[in-house]
Design a protein around this motif. Structure first.
Motif, mmCIF file in Angstrom:
data_model
loop_
_atom_site.group_PDB
_atom_site.id
_atom_site.type_symbol
_atom_site.label_atom_id
_atom_site.label_comp_id
_atom_site.label_asym_id
_atom_site.label_seq_id
_atom_site.Cartn_x
_atom_site.Cartn_y
_atom_site.Cartn_z
ATOM 1 N N HIS A 230 -4.374 0.883 -8.301
ATOM 2 C CA HIS A 230 -3.446 0.093 -7.489
ATOM 3 C C HIS A 230 -2.462 -0.601 -8.422
ATOM 4 N N TRP A 231 -1.184 -0.595 -8.042
ATOM 5 C CA TRP A 231 -0.169 -1.369 -8.757
ATOM 6 C C TRP A 231 0.301 -2.480 -7.826
ATOM 7 N N GLY A 308 -1.626 -4.376 3.190
ATOM 8 C CA GLY A 308 -2.229 -3.202 2.570
ATOM 9 C C GLY A 308 -1.250 -2.497 1.666
ATOM 10 N N PRO A 309 -1.738 -1.559 0.856
ATOM 11 C CA PRO A 309 -0.872 -0.860 -0.087
ATOM 12 C C PRO A 309 -0.139 0.309 0.554
ATOM 13 N N VAL A 310 0.919 0.740 -0.108
ATOM 14 C CA VAL A 310 1.621 1.967 0.253
ATOM 15 C C VAL A 310 1.058 3.082 -0.620
ATOM 16 N N ASP A 311 0.521 4.120 -0.005
ATOM 17 C CA ASP A 311 -0.014 5.248 -0.760
ATOM 18 C C ASP A 311 1.125 6.055 -1.369
ATOM 19 N N PRO A 315 2.076 8.656 -9.805
ATOM 20 C CA PRO A 315 2.288 7.334 -10.403
ATOM 21 C C PRO A 315 3.755 6.938 -10.493
ATOM 22 N N ALA A 316 4.622 7.894 -10.826
ATOM 23 C CA ALA A 316 6.038 7.568 -10.971
ATOM 24 C C ALA A 316 6.691 7.207 -9.643
ATOM 25 N N SER A 317 6.023 7.522 -8.533
ATOM 26 C CA SER A 317 6.578 7.210 -7.215
ATOM 27 C C SER A 317 6.294 5.772 -6.794
ATOM 28 N N PHE A 325 -2.828 4.869 -5.570
ATOM 29 C CA PHE A 325 -2.843 6.291 -5.929
ATOM 30 C C PHE A 325 -4.285 6.742 -6.126
ATOM 31 N N ALA A 326 -4.641 7.866 -5.547
ATOM 32 C CA ALA A 326 -5.985 8.433 -5.699
ATOM 33 C C ALA A 326 -6.060 9.127 -7.059
#
Length: 344
Positions: A230-231, A308-311, A315-317, A325-326
């Motif tokens: 998670h970022w 909540g997070p945005v999937d 990573p660069a997205s 990111f999974a």
């Protein structure tokens, strides 16, 4: 009552506080005491630290404080190479503990401020005939030291199904999870990073949230440990830090808030899993910043905690805000190759 010979022993292990039915906080007074005391004591036992040895290290955060506490108890000199982001209160405490603090102001063209600090560290070592550098980013004793934390978690909680925590040097998350997986291979690892950190494949750029992330990929970071990454940005981390205090009376710093942000979300979606969130240090250094509404408002950082997070599919997205990111226990090379494929 338990008696400790040194204060670093008394403060090293976290307090375990249940936040929800399936989420427990591993609340540290100062998490970096775990590797600092282990590395220095191991080095002394090996003969790498003698009576005249000067301990030197590069740090802008709490690893330096942990080293200063332990070297003061060991009666050894300490030189720390840092940069302007080290806050005044921390610097005063380092100096009061006897450390010499060197500040590097200008980043190197390659490697940024971290590269400049490493270059200055090498110069400092040339000044003394006998030095020891703990090398928190590459010393395998850093992650190895967290076996005691894993043992503490297992002894107190039984099976741990997921550990969520911030990533900087890689030591705490990689060391704790690897030790847990010796008995529970399924234990998930959720790493929390920030935008602008290169640790998990994002391009290097200025980071608003300090204490997590890095401008260089340290040797102690084993990417294959992580199931998710998670970022989050500073505003989200600060909001979560305040929520952790308001809802659970846990007064922690913003890296703890970033970890809590991801942990609460993950635990809610995995109600059958026993989860542990790593909270690295207390919030006293941040009373005039993160815990001050006027300071946050002046910097447009006084925002509600996101739901909540945005999937993202690479990573660069990952953009500003909170992204997930999974990772899938892949190496950095594997993950970034899939990143390039996704971009194409």
């Amino acid at each position: 009552m338990t008696r400790f010979d040194e204060v670093t022993d008394a403060l090293a292990l976290p307090r375990l506080v249940r936040l929800t039915d399936n989420l427990v906080a591993a609340s540290f007074t100062l998490m970096k005491l775990v590797p600092a005391r282990h590395i220095l004591r191991t080095a002394a036992a090996r003969g790498d630290i003698g009576p005249g040895t000067v301990v030197v290290e590069t740090t802008s955060g709490t690893f330096g404080l942990a080293l200063a506490m332990q070297t003061a108890l060991m009666c050894r000199d300490l030189v720390l190479v840092s940069d302007p982001v080290v806050d005044a209160a921390l610097r005063r405490r380092l100096v009061d503990l006897g450390a010499r603090v060197e500040i590097v102001a200008e980043p190197d063209p390659v490697g940024g401020i971290q590269g400049a600090r490493l270059r200055r560290l090498a110069e400092v070592r040339e000044e003394y005939p006998d030095t020891f550098c703990p090398e928190q980013y590459s010393n395998p004793e850093n992650p190895r030291s967290y076996a005691v934390v894993a043992e503490h978690l297992t002894r107190s909680l039984g099976q741990v199904d997921c550990v969520i925590g911030p990533v900087g040097s890689g030591g705490s998350m990689c060391g704790t999870v690897r030790a847990l997986r010796e008995s529970t291979p399924h234990t998930a690892a959720v790493g929390v990073d920030t935008h602008g950190s290169v640790l998990f494949g994002q391009p290097d750029r200025p980071r608003g949230l300090r204490g997590v992330g890095n401008s260089l990929v340290p040797a102690n970071l084993d990417h294959a440990v992580f199931d998710e990454v998670h970022w989050c940005d500073a505003a989200a981390a600060y909001a979560a830090t305040r929520a952790l205090h308001r809802d659970h009376a846990l007064f922690q710093g913003p890296t703890s808030g970033a970890a809590y942000l991801a942990a609460r979300w993950w635990a809610d979606r995995n109600p059958e899993a026993q989860c542990v969130v790593m909270l690295p240090d207390e919030g006293y250094r941040y009373q005039d910043t993160v815990f001050d509404d006027a300071w946050l408002s002046a910097r447009e950082l006084l925002e509600p905690m996101p739901a909540g997070p945005v999937d993202v599919d690479a990573p660069a997205s990952a953009a500003d805000g909170w992204n997930r990111f999974a990772w899938g226990r892949r190496t950095l090379a594997d993950a970034t190759e899939e990143d390039r494929v996704a971009v194409r």
